[in-house]
Design an enzyme around this catalytic site. Structure first.
Site, PDB file in Angstrom:
ATOM      1  N   PHE A 150       0.758  -1.277   0.076  1.00  0.00           N
ATOM      2  CA  PHE A 150      -0.007  -0.254   0.162  1.00  0.00           C
ATOM      3  C   PHE A 150       0.871   1.067   0.253  1.00  0.00           C
ATOM      4  O   PHE A 150       0.464   2.384  -0.466  1.00  0.00           O
ATOM      5  CB  PHE A 150      -0.646  -0.345   0.492  1.00  0.00           C
ATOM      6  CG  PHE A 150      -0.381   0.098   2.249  1.00  0.00           C
ATOM      7  CD1 PHE A 150       0.135   1.851   2.691  1.00  0.00           C
ATOM      8  CD2 PHE A 150      -0.099  -0.879   3.246  1.00  0.00           C
ATOM      9  CE1 PHE A 150       0.952   1.565   4.143  1.00  0.00           C
ATOM     10  CE2 PHE A 150       0.750  -0.203   4.173  1.00  0.00           C
ATOM     11  CZ  PHE A 150       1.745   0.853   5.008  1.00  0.00           C
ATOM     12  N   LYS A 174      -0.977  -7.709  -8.610  1.00  0.00           N
ATOM     13  CA  LYS A 174      -2.259  -7.700  -7.671  1.00  0.00           C
ATOM     14  C   LYS A 174      -1.618  -6.580  -6.646  1.00  0.00           C
ATOM     15  O   LYS A 174      -1.071  -6.840  -5.519  1.00  0.00           O
ATOM     16  CB  LYS A 174      -2.351  -8.730  -6.577  1.00  0.00           C
ATOM     17  CG  LYS A 174      -3.497  -9.425  -5.688  1.00  0.00           C
ATOM     18  CD  LYS A 174      -4.100  -8.531  -4.525  1.00  0.00           C
ATOM     19  CE  LYS A 174      -3.222  -8.568  -3.493  1.00  0.00           C
ATOM     20  NZ  LYS A 174      -3.481  -7.390  -3.030  1.00  0.00           N
ATOM     21  N   GLU A 177      -5.688  -3.577  -1.746  1.00  0.00           N
ATOM     22  CA  GLU A 177      -6.682  -3.329  -1.452  1.00  0.00           C
ATOM     23  C   GLU A 177      -6.945  -2.190  -0.911  1.00  0.00           C
ATOM     24  O   GLU A 177      -7.991  -1.614  -0.863  1.00  0.00           O
ATOM     25  CB  GLU A 177      -7.543  -4.666  -0.871  1.00  0.00           C
ATOM     26  CG  GLU A 177      -7.769  -4.727   0.781  1.00  0.00           C
ATOM     27  CD  GLU A 177      -6.513  -5.159   0.839  1.00  0.00           C
ATOM     28  OE1 GLU A 177      -6.011  -6.019   1.841  1.00  0.00           O
ATOM     29  OE2 GLU A 177      -5.283  -5.847  -0.128  1.00  0.00           O
ATOM     30  N   SER A 227       6.061  -6.452   4.177  1.00  0.00           N
ATOM     31  CA  SER A 227       6.401  -6.734   5.402  1.00  0.00           C
ATOM     32  C   SER A 227       7.215  -8.268   5.357  1.00  0.00           C
ATOM     33  O   SER A 227       6.541  -8.994   4.424  1.00  0.00           O
ATOM     34  CB  SER A 227       5.328  -7.246   6.531  1.00  0.00           C
ATOM     35  OG  SER A 227       4.064  -8.081   6.067  1.00  0.00           O
ATOM     36  N   CYS A 282       9.414   1.577   3.799  1.00  0.00           N
ATOM     37  CA  CYS A 282      10.342   0.859   4.002  1.00  0.00           C
ATOM     38  C   CYS A 282      12.057   0.597   3.880  1.00  0.00           C
ATOM     39  O   CYS A 282      12.841   0.606   4.843  1.00  0.00           O
ATOM     40  CB  CYS A 282      10.034  -0.852   2.706  1.00  0.00           C
ATOM     41  SG  CYS A 282      11.114  -0.466   1.069  1.00  0.00           S
ATOM     42  N   GLU A 383       9.164  -3.075  13.277  1.00  0.00           N
ATOM     43  CA  GLU A 383       8.948  -2.762  12.264  1.00  0.00           C
ATOM     44  C   GLU A 383       8.400  -1.784  12.597  1.00  0.00           C
ATOM     45  O   GLU A 383       6.513  -2.676  12.692  1.00  0.00           O
ATOM     46  CB  GLU A 383       9.237  -3.561  11.027  1.00  0.00           C
ATOM     47  CG  GLU A 383       8.790  -2.241   9.867  1.00  0.00           C
ATOM     48  CD  GLU A 383       9.236  -2.870   8.193  1.00  0.00           C
ATOM     49  OE1 GLU A 383       9.005  -1.995   7.745  1.00  0.00           O
ATOM     50  OE2 GLU A 383       8.591  -4.192   7.962  1.00  0.00           O
TER      51      GLU A 383
END
Length: 498
Positions: A150, A174, A177, A227, A282, A383
């Protein structure tokens, strides 16, 4: 009125009914802005089937045709980049200037892939034996899947898609969402640029879609960013089903500040890299390692800059940091603030009280700074993926280096110093994939490659750049002998590549 965001399969929006849907939010208002379809297995099969049907013709398309499509896409994307940035801001929440920067970095990856005729050159050895020649060629894999996060809904898909299609593969994307609309915008632009139907398909959804791609026999490779726990799952599941996988995971990026550093520069960098995009990167700096004796001064400089940050709706003029992507994620990050206080860290700046230029229902959390953090605290080990910055005090360079190297993550790191010898030693000794020297976020340019070490990467190949070309192709070596010359007849026209 909210909109429906559906899949893009075989060159057009999917017109079938959706068994399940999810809400898409405007993070700055907390309101539902749309509904996204969640793919069932039948829709996964339809997207993969479309990609598989398109593969033979696209594989055989000339390099000239493939690069022409990419050049046209690059032109369209550059002309409409402000539209894509606005879509990112509306669904992710990052401020417009940050979203524009994301799109610009995506353009770098597209520009690199435009050079595919050069990038796919093989090797040739003449007369290895009498009248025998040997040469190597790089060929596409087939249908490949891209599963993107995202936090960069435009840039990360474009790390992979241009290289994948340039090499002759077909793609099923993909996206997250949480902010799915950017992927549809990209698919529409590629179609306008002349990409044939089925070469790129977009499949929305959750774990059903992910598992469907990871287990599908026709999918040959998977690229993932997210992640570390999910990256490990994607790698293990995909490889178990015989796929080539590159799975980029999480991070706990350290910024080491030596006593000789320019502390104003270091403080600016810590704030910029720690709180840009609300820390949802990240490559964000989440740990500042202050090497004695500069800790107190550095913390004071960082805190003073944080107080002046303008937090609010990213579409409003002057806002520097927006909301977090969802209410659930905001609540999770806020729980780390509470955990840090409970564990005994010094809460130097409490972001929960930061003024906000936006609707009260938005998913807000201001920039937060902890000092004197220990390595056993959850705010250090986990994280957080939010605007929480931790300062760890270190008595020496050696202990600072050991702190970075002993961390299970190895994505990015930075050192701030005016000592060239110390910087050179650090870049040699640190066990991290990407290193910045007086650069807080060392994301490589498009013609290098992005990727970390240790638990930040599962697989052997980094993203985009030359590693991307390697990942999306496989090598074939041909040994041949021709006993008679061939003749093609006379043609005085200038030869053309088509």
């Amino acid at each position: 009125m909210t909109s429906r965001i559906t899949h893009w399969i075989n060159g057009k929006p999917w017109d079938g009914p959706a068994a399940r849907t999810g809400d898409v939010y405007d993070p700055a208002t907390g309101q539902v802005s749309g509904h996204v379809d969640f793919a069932s297995q039948s829709e996964v099969d339809a997207a993969v089937a479309a990609a598989a049907a398109a593969f033979p013709a696209w594989r055989d398309a000339s390099l000239a045709k493939r690069s022409n499509v990419l050049f046209k896409f690059r032109e369209l994307l550059a002309a409409r980049k402000s539209e894509l940035a606005a879509i990112v801001t509306a669904e992710h929440g990052k401020v417009l200037d940050d979203a524009a920067g994301e799109v610009q970095r995506a353009l770098e990856a597209v520009e690199f892939a435009c050079g595919i005729p050069h990038l796919l050159k093989g090797g040739f050895s003449e007369n290895v034996s009498t009248k025998v020649d040997v040469y190597s060629i790089q060929q596409p894999l087939g249908v490949v899947a891209v599963i993107s996060p995202f936090n960069f809904p435009a840039m990360v898909p474009l790390w992979f898609i241009p290289n994948a299609i340039a090499c002759g593969n077909t793609v099923v994307l993909k996206p997250s969402e949480k902010d799915p609309s950017a992927s549809i915008f990209i698919a529409e632009l590629l179609a306008e640029a002349g990409l044939p139907d089925g070469v790129l398909n977009v499949l929305h959804g959750d774990k059903v879609a992910v598992d469907g791609l990871l287990e599908h026999r026709a999918v040959k490779a998977v690229s993932f960013v997210g992640s570390t726990p999910i990256a490990r799952y994607v790698y293990e599941t995909g490889t178990r089903h015989g796929k080539r996988v590159q799975a980029l995971g999480g991070a706990k990026n350290h910024m080491v500040v030596l006593p000789d550093a320019d502390l104003d520069l270091a403080a600016d960098a810590a704030v910029s890299a720690g709180f840009g995009s609300a820390g949802e990167r990240c490559m964000a700096i989440s740990v500042v390692v202050a090497v004695d004796p500069i800790g107190d001064e550095l913390v004071e400089k960082i805190a003073s800059r944080m107080a002046a940050l303008h937090i609010g709706d990213g579409r409003r003029t002057g806002c520097e940091m927006g909301p977090l992507v969802t209410r659930a994620h905001r609540d999770r990050v806020e729980s780390y603030v509470e955990a840090g206080v409970a564990s005994g860290a010094t809460l130097a700046v409490d972001g929960r009280g930061h003024p906000v230029d936006g609707a009260v229902e938005g998913f807000w959390l201001g920039p937060t700074l902890f000092d004197r953090v220990n390595t056993d605290m959850s705010i250090y080990t986990d994280e957080i993926f939010g605007p929480v910055l931790s300062v760890v005090r270190s008595p020496s360079y050696d202990e600072a280096l050991e702190l970075v190297n002993s961390n299970p993550y190895g994505n990015g790191t930075a050192i701030f110093t005016n000592d060239g010898g110390a910087a050179r030693r650090f870049q040699n000794e640190v066990e991290v994939g990407m290193v910045g020297v007086n650069v807080p976020i060392p994301v490589p340019v498009g013609y290098y490659s992005f990727g970390g070490w240790k638990d930040s990467l599962f697989g052997d190949t980094h993203a985009y750049g030359t590693h991307g070309i390697h990942f999306f192709t496989r090598s074939k070596v041909v040994t041949n002998r021709w006993l008679d010359p061939s003749h093609g007849g006379v043609n005085l026209g200038f030869p053309r590549n088509v």
